[in-house]
Scaffold this active site. Sequence first.
Site, PDB file in Angstrom:
ATOM      1  N   SER A  82      39.965  69.027  52.378  1.00 38.68           N
ATOM      2  CA  SER A  82      39.198  67.746  52.882  1.00 38.68           C
ATOM      3  C   SER A  82      38.745  66.699  51.936  1.00 38.68           C
ATOM      4  O   SER A  82      39.102  65.548  52.330  1.00 38.68           O
ATOM      5  CB  SER A  82      38.057  68.320  53.799  1.00 38.68           C
ATOM      6  OG  SER A  82      38.522  69.281  54.890  1.00 38.68           O
ATOM      7  N   LYS A 136      30.246  76.798  61.475  1.00 41.37           N
ATOM      8  CA  LYS A 136      30.466  75.984  62.546  1.00 41.37           C
ATOM      9  C   LYS A 136      29.502  76.132  63.742  1.00 41.37           C
ATOM     10  O   LYS A 136      29.299  75.405  64.610  1.00 41.37           O
ATOM     11  CB  LYS A 136      31.841  76.072  63.358  1.00 41.37           C
ATOM     12  CG  LYS A 136      32.935  75.628  62.243  1.00 41.37           C
ATOM     13  CD  LYS A 136      34.269  75.499  62.605  1.00 41.37           C
ATOM     14  CE  LYS A 136      35.107  75.221  61.419  1.00 41.37           C
ATOM     15  NZ  LYS A 136      36.764  75.054  62.077  1.00 41.37           N
ATOM     16  N   ASP A 190      38.515  70.090  65.657  1.00 42.84           N
ATOM     17  CA  ASP A 190      39.738  70.973  65.473  1.00 42.84           C
ATOM     18  C   ASP A 190      40.563  71.223  66.553  1.00 42.84           C
ATOM     19  O   ASP A 190      41.921  71.026  66.476  1.00 42.84           O
ATOM     20  CB  ASP A 190      39.188  72.405  65.161  1.00 42.84           C
ATOM     21  CG  ASP A 190      38.255  72.601  63.680  1.00 42.84           C
ATOM     22  OD1 ASP A 190      38.838  72.031  62.945  1.00 42.84           O
ATOM     23  OD2 ASP A 190      37.415  73.426  63.949  1.00 42.84           O
TER      24      ASP A 190
HETATM   25  P1  NDP Z   1      38.733  85.006  62.435  1.00 45.52           P
HETATM   26  O1  NDP Z   1      38.228  85.852  61.326  1.00 45.52           O
HETATM   27  O2  NDP Z   1      37.696  84.150  63.421  1.00 45.52           O
HETATM   28  O3  NDP Z   1      39.718  85.851  63.262  1.00 45.52           O
HETATM   29  C1  NDP Z   1      40.667  86.599  62.769  1.00 45.52           C
HETATM   30  C2  NDP Z   1      41.738  87.006  63.881  1.00 45.52           C
HETATM   31  O4  NDP Z   1      42.954  87.422  63.121  1.00 45.52           O
HETATM   32  C3  NDP Z   1      41.164  88.177  64.731  1.00 45.52           C
HETATM   33  O5  NDP Z   1      41.816  87.940  65.842  1.00 45.52           O
HETATM   34  C4  NDP Z   1      41.963  89.316  63.899  1.00 45.52           C
HETATM   35  O6  NDP Z   1      41.968  90.368  65.066  1.00 45.52           O
HETATM   36  C5  NDP Z   1      43.223  88.744  63.468  1.00 45.52           C
HETATM   37  N1  NDP Z   1      43.578  89.755  62.312  1.00 45.52           N
HETATM   38  C6  NDP Z   1      43.325  89.405  61.218  1.00 45.52           C
HETATM   39  N2  NDP Z   1      44.234  90.312  60.268  1.00 45.52           N
HETATM   40  C7  NDP Z   1      45.062  90.797  61.078  1.00 45.52           C
HETATM   41  C8  NDP Z   1      46.240  91.374  61.012  1.00 45.52           C
HETATM   42  N3  NDP Z   1      46.406  91.736  59.862  1.00 45.52           N
HETATM   43  N4  NDP Z   1      47.040  91.785  62.207  1.00 45.52           N
HETATM   44  C9  NDP Z   1      46.698  91.451  63.361  1.00 45.52           C
HETATM   45  N5  NDP Z   1      45.801  90.567  63.494  1.00 45.52           N
HETATM   46  C10 NDP Z   1      44.873  90.252  62.449  1.00 45.52           C
HETATM   47  O7  NDP Z   1      39.721  83.841  61.900  1.00 45.52           O
HETATM   48  P2  NDP Z   1      39.705  82.400  62.006  1.00 45.52           P
HETATM   49  O8  NDP Z   1      40.087  82.207  63.576  1.00 45.52           O
HETATM   50  O9  NDP Z   1      38.611  81.526  61.626  1.00 45.52           O
HETATM   51  O10 NDP Z   1      41.092  81.951  61.296  1.00 45.52           O
HETATM   52  C11 NDP Z   1      42.393  82.353  61.492  1.00 45.52           C
HETATM   53  C12 NDP Z   1      43.283  81.713  60.725  1.00 45.52           C
HETATM   54  O11 NDP Z   1      43.427  80.079  61.064  1.00 45.52           O
HETATM   55  C13 NDP Z   1      43.274  81.767  59.363  1.00 45.52           C
HETATM   56  O12 NDP Z   1      44.431  82.092  58.727  1.00 45.52           O
HETATM   57  C14 NDP Z   1      42.757  80.475  58.931  1.00 45.52           C
HETATM   58  O13 NDP Z   1      43.381  80.152  57.595  1.00 45.52           O
HETATM   59  C15 NDP Z   1      43.646  79.410  59.784  1.00 45.52           C
HETATM   60  N6  NDP Z   1      42.846  78.114  60.134  1.00 45.52           N
HETATM   61  C16 NDP Z   1      43.762  77.077  60.057  1.00 45.52           C
HETATM   62  C17 NDP Z   1      43.186  75.797  60.397  1.00 45.52           C
HETATM   63  C18 NDP Z   1      44.079  74.716  60.307  1.00 45.52           C
HETATM   64  O14 NDP Z   1      43.696  73.408  60.373  1.00 45.52           O
HETATM   65  N7  NDP Z   1      45.271  74.896  60.103  1.00 45.52           N
HETATM   66  C19 NDP Z   1      41.930  75.454  60.811  1.00 45.52           C
HETATM   67  C20 NDP Z   1      41.041  77.042  60.714  1.00 45.52           C
HETATM   68  C21 NDP Z   1      41.689  77.979  60.412  1.00 45.52           C
HETATM   69  P3  NDP Z   1      40.908  91.550  65.141  1.00 45.52           P
HETATM   70  O15 NDP Z   1      39.988  91.002  66.128  1.00 45.52           O
HETATM   71  O16 NDP Z   1      41.490  92.820  65.623  1.00 45.52           O
HETATM   72  O17 NDP Z   1      40.093  91.773  63.771  1.00 45.52           O
END
Ligand code: NDP
Length: 265
Positions: A18, A65, A101
């Site tokens: 950013s 957030k 977002d």
């Molecule tokens: P959270 O920690 O809130 O959620 C993670 C999610 O991923 C959960 O649903 C979790 O499942 C799942 N998960 C994690 N590891 C695995 C795995 N090995 N196999 C299957 N499911 C898995 O993360 P966020 O929502 O904050 O972020 C998610 C992604 O979004 C990140 O990679 C981040 O970099 C990306 N992102 C991109 C943005 C952009 O602008 N492009 C902005 C913000 C985020 P469970 O509930 O079972 O743990």
Amino acid sequence: MAKELFAIFGNPVSHSKSPLMHNLAFQGLSYDACYTRYLLENGSTLKETFSNLKLKGVNVTVPHKEAAFNACDFLDPFAQKIGVVNTIIEKEGKLYGYNTDAPGFLKAISEFKEIKTVLFLGAGGTAQATSVILKDEGYEVTLLNRSEERLKKYKVDNFKTYTFETFEPQTYDLVINMTSAGLEDDSLPAPKEILDTVIPQAKACMDVIYGKETAFLKLAKSHNKPTKDGSDMLLYQGIIAFEYFTQSSYTFESIKSYMQKAFIL
Ligand code: NDP
């Protein structure tokens, strides 16, 4: 007028693009402002930190957030609805909160045509705001998550939800990796048998992870699907935040022309 100061608050925050994105746009558009990063350890100090640093606006990233939502004096209706704020501006001593977002994500996927049904792989923080805006816009969103716990709130909001064990595949126009699977390794966001069922029927696939070709995107390409990573989502949320920071002084396209240089530097 004194130079305006903006920042991103997060923990960690050192990886954030950013500052580069916003400074390129401020410089390119000759707007007298500067954007920095700030490691905010405790979300409850957000308001006080904002004021002590004499900031004009901030972006807020993980894990603050919801703290940002609570720190605002006024919220725009969408931020109010989802309870998540990633952009704050100060006006006459009051903090105004927005979520950029979700509209950024909406714009990124609108570049895929004829999409009606969307399968989200994952149900974390990123899925929260984006699922609501898609539903508001008339898309049918289904969530498939590794574990049951995070699906509970989506059930309450009447989304179709499945775990890997309960999944009953249908046809989805767009399949999106919303998990962090693939961020640090080459893991897939769901069992390959499930992905090999839903990807061939999809019109396109997207990953919210940016800056690398994930195992999920590689798999989608092996099925000859159009793909995109999370770069446009990141860029577009930044452009919309910049519009708030500068009170709509510039067009989306003019901001984009400078901000997108952050992705090739
Ligand atoms: P959270 O920690 O809130 O959620 C993670 C999610 O991923 C959960 O649903 C979790 O499942 C799942 N998960 C994690 N590891 C695995 C795995 N090995 N196999 C299957 N499911 C898995 O993360 P966020 O929502 O904050 O972020 C998610 C992604 O979004 C990140 O990679 C981040 O970099 C990306 N992102 C991109 C943005 C952009 O602008 N492009 C902005 C913000 C985020 P469970 O509930 O079972 O743990």
